[in-house]
Design an enzyme around this catalytic site. Structure first.
Site, mmCIF file in Angstrom:
data_model
loop_
_atom_site.group_PDB
_atom_site.id
_atom_site.type_symbol
_atom_site.label_atom_id
_atom_site.label_comp_id
_atom_site.label_asym_id
_atom_site.label_seq_id
_atom_site.Cartn_x
_atom_site.Cartn_y
_atom_site.Cartn_z
ATOM 1 C CG ASP A 158 -121.230 -7.350 16.921
ATOM 2 O OD1 ASP A 158 -120.290 -6.833 15.738
ATOM 3 O OD2 ASP A 158 -120.974 -8.304 17.223
ATOM 4 C CG HIS A 207 -123.036 -12.044 18.048
ATOM 5 N ND1 HIS A 207 -123.210 -11.066 17.729
ATOM 6 C CD2 HIS A 207 -123.656 -12.289 18.964
ATOM 7 C CE1 HIS A 207 -123.949 -10.406 17.658
ATOM 8 N NE2 HIS A 207 -124.716 -11.064 18.901
ATOM 9 C CB SER A 238 -117.027 -8.886 12.947
ATOM 10 O OG SER A 238 -117.816 -9.959 12.406
ATOM 11 C CG HIS A 297 -117.216 -11.260 16.303
ATOM 12 N ND1 HIS A 297 -117.663 -10.957 18.397
ATOM 13 C CD2 HIS A 297 -118.396 -10.935 16.028
ATOM 14 C CE1 HIS A 297 -118.960 -10.617 17.786
ATOM 15 N NE2 HIS A 297 -119.020 -10.778 16.872
ATOM 16 C CG MET A 327 -126.609 -12.803 15.990
ATOM 17 S SD MET A 327 -125.727 -11.449 14.933
ATOM 18 C CE MET A 327 -123.786 -12.465 14.759
ATOM 19 C CG MET A 364 -126.095 -6.794 19.213
ATOM 20 S SD MET A 364 -125.354 -7.359 18.328
ATOM 21 C CE MET A 364 -125.293 -6.592 16.448
ATOM 22 N N GLY A 368 -127.802 -8.761 12.228
ATOM 23 C CA GLY A 368 -127.711 -9.322 10.571
ATOM 24 C C GLY A 368 -126.978 -9.030 9.880
ATOM 25 C CG MET A 401 -126.273 -14.302 11.596
ATOM 26 S SD MET A 401 -126.181 -12.818 10.268
ATOM 27 C CE MET A 401 -125.057 -11.564 10.942
ATOM 28 C CG ASP A 460 -120.654 -11.904 13.514
ATOM 29 O OD1 ASP A 460 -121.319 -11.716 15.147
ATOM 30 O OD2 ASP A 460 -119.688 -10.407 13.420
HETATM 31 C C1 DX5 Z 1 -123.901 -8.234 13.502
HETATM 32 C C2 DX5 Z 1 -122.747 -8.329 13.670
HETATM 33 C C3 DX5 Z 1 -121.330 -7.781 13.625
HETATM 34 C C4 DX5 Z 1 -120.990 -7.414 12.403
HETATM 35 C C5 DX5 Z 1 -120.445 -6.197 12.348
HETATM 36 O O1 DX5 Z 1 -124.828 -8.672 13.616
HETATM 37 O O2 DX5 Z 1 -122.364 -9.185 14.894
HETATM 38 O O3 DX5 Z 1 -120.478 -8.277 13.966
HETATM 39 O O4 DX5 Z 1 -119.960 -8.440 12.180
HETATM 40 O O5 DX5 Z 1 -120.164 -5.385 11.433
HETATM 41 P P1 DX5 Z 1 -119.268 -4.141 11.581
HETATM 42 O O6 DX5 Z 1 -118.404 -3.660 12.313
HETATM 43 O O7 DX5 Z 1 -118.900 -3.556 9.713
HETATM 44 O O8 DX5 Z 1 -120.611 -2.741 11.974
HETATM 45 ZN ZN ZN Z 2 -120.970 -10.218 15.994
#
Ligand code: DX5
Ligand code: ZN
Length: 223
Positions: A174, A65, A7, A32, A67, A136, A141, A36, A34
């Site tokens: 994740d 992903h 990620s 990956h 969010m 999750m 976040g 948001m 993210d």
């Molecule tokens: C959190 C994200 C994850 C995040 C994971 O909201 O969806 O993809 O990047 O990060 P780590 O591996 O550091 O928990």
């Molecule tokens: Zn993610």
């Protein structure tokens, strides 16, 4: 087949191309991404233009992903920008079946993400329609949070549900994934490990990617 999905949330945003190259050098299967929106989750990250640029440099597929509160509004743009896999959150979608069909019609894999507080039973009616499920294992976040231990049995329950539906769709896990829990998560039924900090906060992200795969491969019940 075990897949590692670094990620980039944990990478240096001024050097995402290098981060992706390092992850790929370490054998990353997916990148990956993210997204948001500051509404569904209390953080804002990146949007469509960044995904478009990442697509130009990534050799492996982009696993995006979302969010965000209104994934229906943005799915088409993210797929056009280069998302091969799109995960949408069950919690924001009253017409989840329609959304999944829509994403598939755009030519991407359509996955459903569930928060730690969302019961596995919420997937019951949709289990036959998902291309993947994203469990999750932290509250979405932020990167760098502590893995929620209950996620392990949750993965087992999602696997059982998918199996009952006759759907071989992979489970992605994740949040807080690292070499200490990778094997257990694979044994529980996950096959895609998302990892941010355990890869990009390491001194050598390529080596960290390899180490995560090696740890995952020690799972006795690996699928
Ligand atoms: C959190 C994200 C994850 C995040 C994971 O909201 O969806 O993809 O990047 O990060 P780590 O591996 O550091 O928990
Ligand atoms: Zn993610």
């Amino acid at each position: 087949m075990i897949r590692i999905a670094p990620s980039i949330l944990a990478a240096d945003f001024a050097a995402l191309g290098q981060a992706i190259a390092a992850a790929e050098a370490g054998g990353a299967d997916l990148i990956h991404v993210d997204v948001m929106d500051g509404h569904f989750v209390p953080n804002i990250t990146i949007g469509v233009p960044v995904v478009r640029s990442l697509k130009k440099v990534a050799k492996v597929p982009l696993d995006v992903h979302l969010m965000i509160e209104d994934p229906d509004r943005f799915a088409e743009d993210f797929v056009a920008a280069g998302a091969a896999m799109l995960s949408v959150h069950l919690e924001v979608l009253p017409h989840l079946h329609r959304t999944l069909q829509y994403i598939k019609s755009l030519g991407a894999k359509a996955g459903v993400a569930i928060n730690p507080s969302t019961p596995v039973s919420a997937l019951e009616e949709i289990a036959g329609d998902v291309d993947h499920v994203l469990v999750m294992s932290v509250n979405p976040g932020f990167g760098g949070q502590t893995f929620i231990p209950r996620s392990e049995s949750k993965i087992q329950a999602v696997r059982a549900l998918l199996d009952r539906a006759g759907n071989p769709a992979p489970i992605e896990v994740d949040g807080g994934v690292d070499t200490s829990n990778a094997a257990r998560l694979i044994a529980a039924g996950a096959s895609i490990l998302v990892a941010g900090n355990s890869i990009f906060s390491a001194a050598d992200p390529a080596a960290a990617t390899r180490e995560l795969r090696a740890a995952a491969a020690t799972a006795t019940a690996a699928r």
